[in-house]
Design an enzyme around this catalytic site. Structure first.
Site, PDB file in Angstrom:
ATOM      1  CG  HIS A 155      51.191 -49.485  21.471  1.00 27.40           C
ATOM      2  ND1 HIS A 155      52.461 -49.122  21.092  1.00 27.40           N
ATOM      3  CD2 HIS A 155      51.339 -50.529  22.324  1.00 27.40           C
ATOM      4  CE1 HIS A 155      53.340 -49.934  21.674  1.00 27.40           C
ATOM      5  NE2 HIS A 155      52.688 -50.789  22.438  1.00 27.40           N
ATOM      6  CB  SER A 276      31.504 -22.967  18.679  1.00 27.97           C
ATOM      7  OG  SER A 276      31.614 -22.318  17.424  1.00 27.97           O
ATOM      8  CE  LYS A 282      32.861 -28.274  18.464  1.00 22.44           C
ATOM      9  NZ  LYS A 282      33.882 -27.741  17.590  1.00 22.44           N
ATOM     10  CD  GLU A 289      40.253 -27.920  23.508  1.00 23.43           C
ATOM     11  OE1 GLU A 289      40.180 -28.399  22.391  1.00 23.43           O
ATOM     12  OE2 GLU A 289      39.543 -26.967  23.876  1.00 23.43           O
TER      13      GLU A 289
END
Ligand code: ARG
Length: 456
Positions: A155, A276, A282, A289
């Protein structure tokens, strides 16, 4: 030149021609198409339908066309509806009217699905090797970090301590099932449709066994109608690809989460990260992803194909031309995704100290319950008693191991001073020595089995 022009008095509408064509995407099957045609020319000669000289002319011509295609010299024409039309048109230009004999008894219906199966049978070993390389990367890294202990989650809440390698190896087995599944699918792909004609077979004595042997199929399709209508193998392959991508997606999700500042368990190597355009600091996990994102695309392809197949009347319908783009896209996607996933794993930076810092005493509550079990307390009760101790520690605002013995004993006299030995995460991990558990010996056996599967 159309393969089917005879009964038509008027030209096809230009937009209809573009709409109808599949050459833009099915040209990638050219090698399979030519292999199929060479075998077919041999079968025609064996059936006495063409002479040995004609067979040799056809085969030489087809080899020439293959050379042009391989060299990128082949010029496609707007009238080349699909790869089958294009190859035959070019063959006629090269060898003349003997080319007209090649399609004897054959239909594009059995031809296209033979090509598609041959094409897949060529791609599958490459995909298998790429998946195997990812599995190898997993095993190598697991072996490298055997001693790293981290929180295990259910969980997404702290559950019990595990070895980092044990988590990593959990994906090895998912990919091992993907390998098995691919093997099973491959068996069903290696069934020959050629010789089924348009739907009813042929009357010309062409030997399908011979064709199967020539082309490396292990069996021949039993029913000519089924042979030309069946796209189960495409659906199965797409399911295989979608599920593999789901596995990659879940691996990616763990790593995305763990590479966030809040976790900091791992760090993606720069070679698999991006920056970025606005925020100079970044370092984004784009590789992960995309591994996660591509799953949506492949699930969509599977759903799309099943929707196309559902409710089709028996026999070939042009709807079936829609089988190729999702299939090719799935193959292309995996050819990129698998090496990237392997690269990410191989270069991943691991931060064991951050993992250790995230461990807490609550994760050892089960070990404490097991301690009471060993002292004769039934598990249901020991679970409850430890729960009370956890609550008491929370009330006092202290970690469980700081709870005084008097407090423990107020809850149950079964607690003794040695209860504090339980508060050792490494010991906890080591205690789970069951097969498939977290203990070092169990993990090493697991890794040894994995290596055997990889043929090492
Ligand atoms: N391009 C077609 C396809 O991909 C080839 C088969 C055409 N057959 C036909 N009867 N029109 O399905």
């Amino acid at each position: 030149m159309k393969l089917w022009g005879g009964r038509f008095a008027r030209e096809t509408d230009r937009q209809m021609e573009a709409f109808n064509a599949s050459i833009q995407f099915d040209q990638r099957m050219w090698a399979a198409d030519i292999r199929g045609s060479i075998a077919y020319a041999r079968a025609l000669e064996r059936a006495g339908l063409i002479s040995a000289g004609e067979r040799d002319t056809l085969i030489q011509g087809l080899e020439e066309v293959a050379r042009e295609l391989a060299a990128g010299e082949f010029v496609f024409l707007p009238s080349d509806e699909d790869i089958h039309t294009a190859v035959e048109r070019r063959l006629r230009e090269r060898v003349g009217s003997v080319a007209d004999k090649l399609h004897t008894g054959r239909s594009r219906n059995d031809q296209v699905v033979t090509d598609l199966r041959l094409y897949l049978l060529e791609e599958i070993p490459v995909l298998r090797r790429r998946l195997q390389d990812l599995q190898r990367a997993i095993v190598d890294r697991a072996e490298e970090h055997l001693e790293v202990i981290m929180p295990g989650y259910t969980h997404l809440q702290h559950a019990q301590p595990v070895r980092f390698s044990h988590w990593l190896m959990s994906f090895f087995w998912a990919f091992a099932r993907d390998q098995e599944r691919l093997q099973e699918i491959e068996r069903r792909i290696a069934v020959l449709p050629l010789g089924s004609g348009a739907l009813a077979g042929h009357s010309l004595g062409i030997d399908r066994r011979y064709l199967a042997d020539e082309l490396g199929f292990r069996a021949i399709a039993e029913n000519s109608i089924d042979a030309i209508s069946d796209r189960d193998f495409v659906a199965e392959f797409l399911f295989w690809a979608a599920l593999l991508e789901v596995h990659l997606s879940r691996l990616a999700e763990d790593l995305i989460l763990w590479s966030s500042a809040e976790f900091g368990f791992v760090e993606l190597d720069e070679t698999y990260a991006t920056g970025s355009s606005l925020m100079p600091q970044k370092r984004n996990p784009d590789s992960l992803e995309l591994l996660r994102g591509k799953a949506g695309r492949l699930i969509g392809s599977l759903t799309g194909l099943l929707t196309t197949l559902k409710g089709l009347p028996t026999g070939y319908n042009k709807d079936l031309q829609e089988d190729k783009e999702p299939l090719f896209d799935a193959i292309d996607t995996l050819h990129l995704a698998l090496p990237v996933a392997a690269g990410v794993i191989r270069t991943l930076h691991i931060h064991p100290e951050r993992m250790v810092r995230a461990l807490d005493d609550g994760m050892l509550a089960t070990d404490l319950a097991d301690y009471l079990v060993r002292r004769g307390v039934p598990f249901r009760q020991s679970h409850h008693l430890v729960g009370r101790a956890v609550r008491r520690a929370e009330e006092l605002g202290i970690p469980l191991r700081a709870l005084p013995l008097s407090e423990f004993q107020a809850i149950s006299s079964a607690f003794g001073p040695d209860l504090y030995d339980v508060f050792d995460h490494r010991r906890s991990v080591e205690a789970r020595s069951s097969e498939g558990g977290t203990a070092l010996a169990a993990l090493q056996e697991q890794i040894a089995r994995a290596r055997r599967i990889l043929g090492e």
